[in-house]
Enzyme design. Structure first.
Site, PDB file in Angstrom:
ATOM      1  N   LYS A  64       0.803  -1.219   0.000  1.00 27.17           N
ATOM      2  CA  LYS A  64       0.000   0.000   0.000  1.00 27.17           C
ATOM      3  C   LYS A  64       0.842   1.278   0.000  1.00 27.17           C
ATOM      4  CE  LYS A  64      -4.129  -1.964   0.204  1.00 27.17           C
ATOM      5  NZ  LYS A  64      -5.157  -1.782  -0.826  1.00 27.17           N
ATOM      6  N   SER A 295      -3.134 -11.920   4.643  1.00 24.38           N
ATOM      7  CA  SER A 295      -3.625 -11.908   3.263  1.00 24.38           C
ATOM      8  C   SER A 295      -2.664 -12.614   2.322  1.00 24.38           C
ATOM      9  CB  SER A 295      -3.868 -10.476   2.787  1.00 24.38           C
ATOM     10  OG  SER A 295      -2.662  -9.735   2.785  1.00 24.38           O
TER      11      SER A 295
END
Length: 479
Positions: A64, A295
């Protein structure tokens, strides 16, 4: 070189300028991108070769960082973000970390709305950077006033001059992957990429990479890894929008289709259970020495399934989306996994099934009768428990809990530290009511009605303790 000293998209990341031994960078932001790729060799990948791109090597510890840099730069260019302004975002943690990593050194105020299922490490990291964190519910969906995206949008509307980053619809999100992540992968794998396995949180990775590879490598398949409970994989498979469930994995999976997620790019989708994700990411650490977040376990599990289904050799790449350092209190905590019902746990059909820290396996946190009350208090805090068994020569002789310690140390300031240094045996309860492991759940309720903890024995052998929380967890898992 492009902005922030990185090689321009499509340049060769193996040249001398991107060597790990290059001269010092001027800013930590120059370290965003150009992350390494490692081939996984300790897993059964069938006929395929499986590669993993270590986005955990970004300075904020996740993929991110790329979109944070891109969104802030775009907002500055477009005049949406002024000097000294406020950036507001709804985030599972990592986008917030990226925004804080980029924005705070630039003088921006960062306000983040985070669902309450996120790991404590992420929250601590955000606050240490200087971000303002507003926790909200993770069990509500869009349209509810406490849904994290709706709450962030409301805050942004109320703060004068605030910029709502809105990673879910901001075009600078997929653009970051189309112009940096995709070209890096293509170059690192010598232009030979058969499949890319991604998750969808905001949709930027899927869409950006899908657009890039559609242009330079039409053969490359985009494969979706989705947590069970998310609506995305079922929608791709059936064309129908199902009701969202719940899942433990952080950062990917959705209860709606984000505007940035172009699902038409997906060739194949896999639904991965929380248990499969947790086991996969722990295997990644024990087999390959790569510490990744939850994840990444979802992506790895899906990538392995895809590889094993292929009848011809293929080159497949997936991601370490973020560092496992952010999940040490969850994914890599055996007791947390057991509490969530995500660990392999032998079942006996009796009270032993509720003992989370068994004395037989050496997992019991205990204290000795001659240790200080300060030691007992510190052990409770570190282990996140409210009571400790008191053992002497391996035998249970008492229980000490928070109220026992408080009753003993309360009083005038003078002499308080002497009281804290007093022995546990002066505060412990030695009149113990015990249960046998073979008894049923019904035996617990009278114990809890007396405000006691259940002390479990198997014959003369101490097994462990059962608390109200242990019973609640057991009832929650028994579905």
């Amino acid at each position: 070189m492009s902005e922030h000293g990185k090689a321009a998209p499509g340049s060769d990341p193996s040249d001398g300028q991107s060597s790990r031994l290059r001269p010092p960078y001027k800013s930590v932001l120059d370290l965003i991108g150009q992350t390494p790729v490692v081939e996984l060799t300790k897993f059964d990948t069938g006929k395929c070769r499986l590669f993993i791109k270590l986005e955990s090597q970004n300075p904020g510890g996740s993929i991110k960082d790329r979109i944070a840099l891109s969104m802030i730069a775009a907002a500055e260019r477009e005049g949406k973000l002024k000097r000294g302004g406020t950036i507001v975002e709804a985030t599972a943690g990592n986008t917030g970390l990226g925004l804080a990593q980029v924005g705070i050194p630039k003088g921006y105020r960062i306000v983040l709305v985070v669902p309450d299922k996120m790991s404590r490490e992420k929250i601590q990291h955000l606050r240490a950077l200087g971000a303002e964190v507003r926790m909200t519910r993770s069990d509500v969906g869009k349209g509810h006033p406490e849904y994290y995206q709706d709450m962030a949008e409301k805050i942004a509307a109320e703060v004068p001059g605030a910029f709502y980053a809105n990673q879910f619809a901001n075009p600078a999100n997929p653009l970051a992957h189309e112009t940096t992540t995709g070209p890096e992968i293509f170059s690192q794998l010598d232009g030979n990429v058969d499949a890319v396995v991604v998750g969808v949180g905001s949709g930027g990775t899927l869409t950006g990479l899908g657009r890039y590879f559609a242009q330079v490598s039409p053969k490359t398949e985009m494969v979706l890894a989705d947590p069970v409970g998310s609506v995305l994989a079922p929608l791709i498979k059936t064309g129908k929008m199902e009701e969202a469930g719940s899942w433990t994995v952080e950062g990917i999976g959705e209860d709606f289709v984000p505007p940035n997620a172009d699902l038409s790019l997906v060739r194949k989708a896999y639904s991965i259970t929380d248990k499969q994700s947790m086991l996969a990411v722990r295997d990644l650490l024990s087999r390959e020495g790569i510490l990744a977040g939850s994840s990444s376990g979802t992506l790895l599990s899906a990538a392995l399934r895809y590889c094993r289904e292929q009848t011809a050799p293929k080159r497949v790449v997936t991601f370490v989306c973020d560092s496992g350092n952010k999940y040490l209190s969850k994914v890599f905590d055996d007791f947390w996994l057991a509490e969530q019902g995500l660990a392999e746990h032998e079942q006996h059909g009796d009270l032993r099934d509720l003992v989370m820290r068994s004395h037989r396996t050496g997992d019991t946190v205990y204290v000795g009768p001659d240790e200080s009350l300060l030691n007992a208090y510190g052990r409770m805090r570190r282990s996140d428990v409210s009571q400790l068994p008191v053992l002497e020569d391996g035998k249970l002789i008492g229980i000490v809990d928070e109220s026992d310690i408080l009753a003993k140390v309360d009083g005038p300031y003078d002499g308080r530290w002497e009281r804290f240094n007093g022995p546990v045996r002066t505060a412990m309860t030695s009149n113990l009511h015990t249960l046998q492991a073979s008894q049923t759940l019904d035996a617990l309720l009278p114990v809890f009605d007396r405000n006691e903890v259940a002390i479990i024995f198997d014959g003369d052998e101490f097994v462990g303790l059962i608390t109200r929380i242990d019973l609640i967890n057991h009832l929650r898992r028994a579905r």
